[in-house]
Scaffold this active site. Structure first.
Site, short mmCIF file in Angstrom:
data_model
loop_
_atom_site.label_atom_id
_atom_site.label_comp_id
_atom_site.label_asym_id
_atom_site.label_seq_id
_atom_site.Cartn_x
_atom_site.Cartn_y
_atom_site.Cartn_z
N ALA A 66 -25.15 40.87 27.36
CA ALA A 66 -25.74 39.53 27.38
C ALA A 66 -24.66 38.53 26.97
O ALA A 66 -23.73 38.88 26.23
CB ALA A 66 -26.90 39.46 26.40
N GLY A 122 -26.21 44.53 27.39
CA GLY A 122 -27.00 44.18 28.57
C GLY A 122 -26.40 44.74 29.85
O GLY A 122 -27.13 44.95 30.83
N GLU A 125 -27.80 48.07 29.99
CA GLU A 125 -29.24 47.94 30.29
C GLU A 125 -29.48 47.62 31.76
O GLU A 125 -30.42 48.15 32.38
CB GLU A 125 -29.85 46.84 29.40
CG GLU A 125 -29.90 47.26 27.94
CD GLU A 125 -30.29 46.13 27.03
OE1 GLU A 125 -29.57 45.09 27.01
OE2 GLU A 125 -31.29 46.25 26.32
N GLU A 145 -25.29 46.28 20.22
CA GLU A 145 -26.00 45.15 19.61
C GLU A 145 -26.06 45.27 18.08
O GLU A 145 -26.00 44.27 17.36
CB GLU A 145 -27.42 45.04 20.17
CG GLU A 145 -27.50 44.57 21.62
CD GLU A 145 -27.35 45.69 22.64
OE1 GLU A 145 -27.02 46.84 22.26
OE2 GLU A 145 -27.57 45.41 23.82
N1 COA Z 1 -20.67 37.45 25.87
C1 COA Z 1 -19.84 36.39 25.93
N2 COA Z 1 -18.49 36.52 25.90
C2 COA Z 1 -17.98 37.75 25.79
C3 COA Z 1 -18.78 38.90 25.71
C4 COA Z 1 -20.19 38.72 25.76
N3 COA Z 1 -21.04 39.75 25.71
N4 COA Z 1 -17.98 40.00 25.60
C5 COA Z 1 -16.72 39.53 25.61
N5 COA Z 1 -16.70 38.19 25.73
C6 COA Z 1 -15.55 37.29 25.82
C7 COA Z 1 -14.68 37.32 24.56
O1 COA Z 1 -15.20 36.43 23.60
C8 COA Z 1 -13.36 36.89 25.12
O2 COA Z 1 -13.38 35.51 25.33
P1 COA Z 1 -12.03 34.62 25.15
O3 COA Z 1 -11.02 35.25 26.06
O4 COA Z 1 -12.45 33.26 25.54
O5 COA Z 1 -11.66 34.75 23.70
C9 COA Z 1 -13.33 37.54 26.49
O6 COA Z 1 -14.69 37.80 26.84
C10 COA Z 1 -12.59 38.86 26.54
O7 COA Z 1 -13.05 39.68 25.46
P2 COA Z 1 -12.04 40.45 24.50
O8 COA Z 1 -12.84 40.99 23.36
O9 COA Z 1 -10.87 39.58 24.15
O10 COA Z 1 -11.52 41.61 25.49
P3 COA Z 1 -11.23 43.12 25.15
O11 COA Z 1 -10.73 43.70 26.41
O12 COA Z 1 -10.41 43.26 23.92
O13 COA Z 1 -12.67 43.75 24.80
C11 COA Z 1 -14.99 44.19 25.12
C12 COA Z 1 -13.67 43.78 25.78
C13 COA Z 1 -16.05 44.04 26.20
C14 COA Z 1 -14.93 45.63 24.61
C15 COA Z 1 -15.31 43.28 23.94
O14 COA Z 1 -15.15 41.93 24.34
C16 COA Z 1 -16.67 43.42 23.38
O15 COA Z 1 -16.93 44.32 22.60
N6 COA Z 1 -17.62 42.52 23.76
C17 COA Z 1 -18.94 42.44 23.21
C18 COA Z 1 -19.84 43.52 23.75
C19 COA Z 1 -21.20 43.38 23.14
O16 COA Z 1 -21.38 43.33 21.93
N7 COA Z 1 -22.21 43.30 24.01
C20 COA Z 1 -23.56 43.20 23.60
C21 COA Z 1 -23.96 41.79 23.54
S1 COA Z 1 -25.63 41.63 22.93
#
Ligand code: COA
Length: 273
Positions: A66, A122, A125, A145
């Site tokens: 999400a 998400g 999901e 989450e």
């Molecule tokens: N919603 C909004 N933005 C998100 C996002 C999300 N679910 N997941 C990642 N981003 C954004 C980051 O804030 C970052 O933004 P920026 O470049 O403007 O700073 C960009 O996407 C890249 O993420 P980053 O963490 O720098 O890349 P990474 O390759 O190191 O890691 C992930 C990728 C997906 C593993 C990591 O971003 C992550 O764990 N995201 C959250 C996943 C999550 O908790 N999802 C459930 C949401 S309820």
């Protein structure tokens, strides 16, 4: 013609497979706009059902969950804390997931999630709302989450538990840990793991086989399995009996049975009707 900035790119192959590609920023964050586009697209497909649908996030990842930015009303709070959005806004996020997922599940054709990389929160999901999940060996799944202090709200507590069992679902949801493709395969979270460079080829091969096969039989078996999972065994057996009766009135049943009698198994040329 699709808008240049449309969050979902939709193509239809000559074999009548829809390929729907998520496109939202670096990680395909699933905002209400993206989810609305999926729900709207699925409602359109339902009017003229394709032979199969492939839902993909492209060659790098599926979706990282999400859109977390939608959770925040203001970043003014004590220490690291922010002010979160109100309950109505939270519910609208859950409802956007629900509408998109239900629309995919209601389609009378196979929906395949093609997972090239992260399918988190998400993203996982949404993949769970597909009928089949085909994963690259680079794919990673998880419900992180809990690491945000929240819980899955896009159907994860329900579909994940139904798919892999409540014990494994609780492991993933309570810990927020990620599983790689091979562990996901072992727990039944994905159907197949393929080399990264062969992902599209394999996903399309499967989708095309459904599109060129006895489509009504695929649709009726999807209905029977999905509806059967939602109720009692007795009710499920009723649904199966109705579907079994219905499939006998399709052209492809006559073709398939006739072909078996003439030529043996696996030789039929189905009509899709
Ligand atoms: N919603 C909004 N933005 C998100 C996002 C999300 N679910 N997941 C990642 N981003 C954004 C980051 O804030 C970052 O933004 P920026 O470049 O403007 O700073 C960009 O996407 C890249 O993420 P980053 O963490 O720098 O890349 P990474 O390759 O190191 O890691 C992930 C990728 C997906 C593993 C990591 O971003 C992550 O764990 N995201 C959250 C996943 C999550 O908790 N999802 C459930 C949401 S309820």
């Amino acid at each position: 013609m699709a808008e240049a900035d449309a969050p979902l790119l939709v193509e239809r192959t000559d074999d009548d497979v829809v390929i729907a590609t998520l496109r939202n920023g670096k990680v395909n964050a699933l905002s209400n706009r993206v989810l609305g586009a999926i729900g709207d697209a699925a409602a359109e497909w339902a009017k003229d059902p394709p032979g199969a649908v492939v839902l993909t996030g492209g060659p790098k990842l599926f979706a990282a969950g999400a859109d977390i930015d939608q959770f925040v009303a203001s970043d003014e709070g004590a220490d690291d804390a922010v002010t979160l959005v109100d309950t109505d806004a939270v519910r609208s996020i859950a409802q956007a997931f629900r509408r998109a997922s239900r629309a995919l599940e209601a389609l009378p054709c196979a929906v395949l999630a093609e997972v090239s990389g992260y399918a988190l929160g998400g993203g996982c999901e949404l993949a769970l709302a597909a009928d089949l999940r085909i994963a690259s060996e680079r794919a990673r799944f998880g419900q992180p989450e809990i690491l945000l202090g929240i819980i899955p709200g896009g159907g994860g507590t329900q579909r994940l538990a139904r798919l892999i069992g409540p014990s494994r679902a609780k492991d993933l949801v309570f810990t927020g840990r990620q599983v790689d493709a091979s562990e996901a395969l072992g727990m039944g979270l994905v159907n197949e793991v393929v080399p990264h460079d062969h992902l599209r080829q394999r996903t399309l091969e499967l989708a095309t086989s459904f599109a060129c096969g006895p489509r009504r039989a695929v649709a009726l078996s999807k209905l029977a399995i999905s509806e059967g999972m939602e109720g009692t065994l007795e009710r499920g057996l009723d649904v199966e009996e109705d579907a079994f009766a219905a499939v006998f009135s399709t052209s492809d049943a006559a073709i398939g049975v006739g072909s078996f009698q003439q030529h043996g198994p696996g030789q039929a040329h189905f009509s899709g009707r």
